[in-house]
Design an enzyme around this catalytic site. Structure first.
Site, PDB file in Angstrom:
ATOM      1  N   SER A   1       0.844  -1.188   0.000  1.00  0.00           N
ATOM      2  CA  SER A   1       0.000   0.000   0.000  1.00  0.00           C
ATOM      3  C   SER A   1       0.883   1.242   0.000  1.00  0.00           C
ATOM      4  O   SER A   1       2.058   1.188   0.357  1.00  0.00           O
ATOM      5  CB  SER A   1      -0.930  -0.012   1.211  1.00  0.00           C
TER       6      SER A   1
ATOM      7  N   GLU B   1       0.911   5.526   0.926  1.00  0.00           N
ATOM      8  CA  GLU B   1       0.218   6.568   1.685  1.00  0.00           C
ATOM      9  C   GLU B   1       0.481   7.948   1.089  1.00  0.00           C
ATOM     10  O   GLU B   1       1.605   8.270   0.716  1.00  0.00           O
ATOM     11  CB  GLU B   1       0.724   6.537   3.129  1.00  0.00           C
TER      12      GLU B   1
ATOM     13  N   ARG C   1      -6.053   7.343  16.855  1.00  0.00           N
ATOM     14  CA  ARG C   1      -6.448   8.249  17.916  1.00  0.00           C
ATOM     15  C   ARG C   1      -6.263   9.683  17.443  1.00  0.00           C
ATOM     16  O   ARG C   1      -7.104  10.541  17.658  1.00  0.00           O
ATOM     17  CB  ARG C   1      -5.598   8.011  19.162  1.00  0.00           C
TER      18      ARG C   1
ATOM     19  N   ASP D   1      -3.606  13.224  17.001  1.00  0.00           N
ATOM     20  CA  ASP D   1      -2.887  14.076  17.949  1.00  0.00           C
ATOM     21  C   ASP D   1      -3.841  15.076  18.557  1.00  0.00           C
ATOM     22  O   ASP D   1      -4.737  15.564  17.891  1.00  0.00           O
ATOM     23  CB  ASP D   1      -1.772  14.828  17.225  1.00  0.00           C
TER      24      ASP D   1
ATOM     25  N   ALA E   1      -7.772   4.828  20.312  1.00  0.00           N
ATOM     26  CA  ALA E   1      -8.157   4.262  19.012  1.00  0.00           C
ATOM     27  C   ALA E   1      -9.021   3.004  19.166  1.00  0.00           C
ATOM     28  O   ALA E   1      -9.891   2.752  18.343  1.00  0.00           O
ATOM     29  CB  ALA E   1      -6.914   3.951  18.185  1.00  0.00           C
TER      30      ALA E   1
ATOM     31  N   TYR F   1       3.360   0.520  16.707  1.00  0.00           N
ATOM     32  CA  TYR F   1       4.606   1.268  16.967  1.00  0.00           C
ATOM     33  C   TYR F   1       5.698   0.315  17.439  1.00  0.00           C
ATOM     34  O   TYR F   1       5.840   0.090  18.642  1.00  0.00           O
ATOM     35  CB  TYR F   1       4.357   2.353  18.023  1.00  0.00           C
TER      36      TYR F   1
ATOM     37  N   PHE G   1      11.291  14.685  11.803  1.00  0.00           N
ATOM     38  CA  PHE G   1      10.157  13.749  11.819  1.00  0.00           C
ATOM     39  C   PHE G   1      10.340  12.660  12.855  1.00  0.00           C
ATOM     40  O   PHE G   1       9.442  12.309  13.595  1.00  0.00           O
ATOM     41  CB  PHE G   1      10.121  12.996  10.486  1.00  0.00           C
TER      42      PHE G   1
ATOM     43  N   HIS H   1       4.116  -0.976   3.513  1.00  0.00           N
ATOM     44  CA  HIS H   1       3.293   0.223   3.379  1.00  0.00           C
ATOM     45  C   HIS H   1       4.253   1.395   3.211  1.00  0.00           C
ATOM     46  O   HIS H   1       5.039   1.691   4.108  1.00  0.00           O
ATOM     47  CB  HIS H   1       2.444   0.404   4.647  1.00  0.00           C
TER      48      HIS H   1
END
Length: 290
Positions: free
Chosen positions: A18, A20, A110, A112, A126, A148, A219, A269
Site C-alpha cells: 500500500s 500513503e 487516535r 494528535d 483508538a 509502533y 520527523f 506500506h
C-alpha cells in the site's frame, strides 16, 4: 532462515502493498498527486491511504482526495480517521459519508491532540474508535490500525504499548500498519510479542524512503522512530549532497525491505510523501516491478 521464507521473486498476490499520501493543499499539489497516483496505481497496490491532519479543513481534503482516488484510479482508497476531539455524532456522520460513497477501508487512529485543547471528545483511544466503527457499521469497513514497533512516543513503556495495540486488534481491526523504522529487529520483536498475546492479523511494516536528512531527523524525533547512530553519522557525512543521500537512502531502504519480506513480513506500506521516485526506485530494487 528457513527455506520457505526465501524467494527470488516475491509473489505479489499474497502480500499487502500500500502507498500513503497526504491531502494536497493547493491545485498544484493536487495535480502532482494525480500524476504520482497514476504511476503508483500501475504497481497494483492493495490500497492507497490518505492521511488526516488535525483541524476541520483537512477532513474535507481527505474526503475529496479519497473520493477522487476511488473514482479515478481503480485502487481502493483508505482515509485516515482520527477520533480525538470528535463527538460520536461527528464520527457517525463521516462514516455515513464514506459508506455512501463506496469507501470500504479505513485507517482508524487516535490522532494528535490539537495544541492547547482540553477537549478529548468522546473517544480517548483508538480502540474505542474501532469498537464504535464496528458497532455502527458491522463488517462494512476493513479497519487498519497503527502499530509502533519502537513504542508510541506517549506510551510509558513497551508492555503498556503492546497491550494498547492488542486492545485495538481485539476491538475489531483487520490489519495494522507500523510507524516507520530503520531497524528490522525492532519490528520482529514487536511482532513476536504481539503473537504471544494471540494477535493474528497482519502487521505490515511502514517504510519511509530517505531523501532529506534534516527533515527525516525532525520527523523521527517527533514520532519516536529511532535513527540508528551509525545511520545518522553516515547521513551527516553527506551534509546537503542530495544525490548522495538519495542514492545511499535508496540502497539502505531497499535492503531493509528485502530483509523484511525474506523473513516473512506480510507486505510493505510506503510513506510516499506524495512523491513517486523514491518509492518506485525501491520497488524496482526489490524485484517487485514486472
Amino acid at each position: 532462515m528457513t527455506d520457505d521464507h526465501q524467494h527470488d521473486h516475491v509473489n505479489h498476490d499474497d502480500l499487502i502493498f500500500s502507498f500513503e499520501f497526504f491531502p494536497p493543499k493547493t491545485d498544484k499539489g493536487a495535480e502532482n498527486l494525480r500524476a504520482v497516483r497514476t504511476q503508483l496505481a500501475a504497481l497494483k497496490p492493495r490500497f492507497f491511504s490518505v492521511t488526516y491532519g488535525a483541524g476541520g479543513s483537512t477532513q474535507a481534503n481527505t474526503l475529496n482526495t479519497v473520493l477522487e482516488i476511488q473514482r479515478d484510479s481503480g485502487i481502493e482508497a483508505a482515509p485516515h480517521l482520527s477520533c480525538v476531539g470528535s463527538s460520536a455524532e461527528q464520527i457517525r456522520e463521516i462514516l455515513d459519508t464514506y459508506r455512501n460513497n463506496g469507501i470500504k477501508h479505513i485507517v482508524a487512529l487516535r490522532g494528535d491532540l490539537p495544541s492547547g485543547s482540553r477537549d478529548l471528545g468522546q473517544f480517548r483511544y483508538a480502540n474505542e474508535l474501532v469498537e464504535f466503527i464496528r458497532k455502527e457499521t458491522g463488517d462494512h469497513f476493513n479497519i487498519e490500525v497503527a502499530a509502533y514497533p519502537e513504542m508510541h512516543p506517549q506510551a510509558p513503556n513497551l508492555k503498556v504499548d503492546i497491550d494498547n495495540f492488542v486492545r485495538k486488534v481485539n476491538a475489531g481491526a483487520n490489519s495494522a500498519i507500523t510507524q516507520y523504522f530503520f531497524n528490522a529487529d525492532a519490528y520482529w520483536h514487536f511482532v513476536d510479542e504481539c503473537v504471544k498475546k494471540g494477535v493474528e492479523i497482519p502487521i505490515v511494516p511502514g517504510i519511509m524512503p530517505i531523501t532529506n536528512y534534516s527533515q527525516l531527523a525532525r520527523f523521527s524525533d517527533m514520532c519516536g522512530a529511532e535513527i540508528p547512530r551509525w545511520l545518522r553519522k553516515q547521513l551527516e557525512t553527506y551534509a546537503d549532497d542530495v544525490e548522495a543521500i538519495t542514492q545511499f537512502g535508496e540502497e539502505f531502504i531497499s535492503l531493509l525491505c528485502e530483509n523484511l519480506l525474506e523473513t516473512g513480513a506480510p507486505g510493505l506500506h510506503f510513506y510516499t510523501m506524495n512523491r513517486v521516485e523514491p518509492t518506485m526506485s525501491i520497488w524496482k530494487n526489490i524485484g517487485l516491478a514486472d
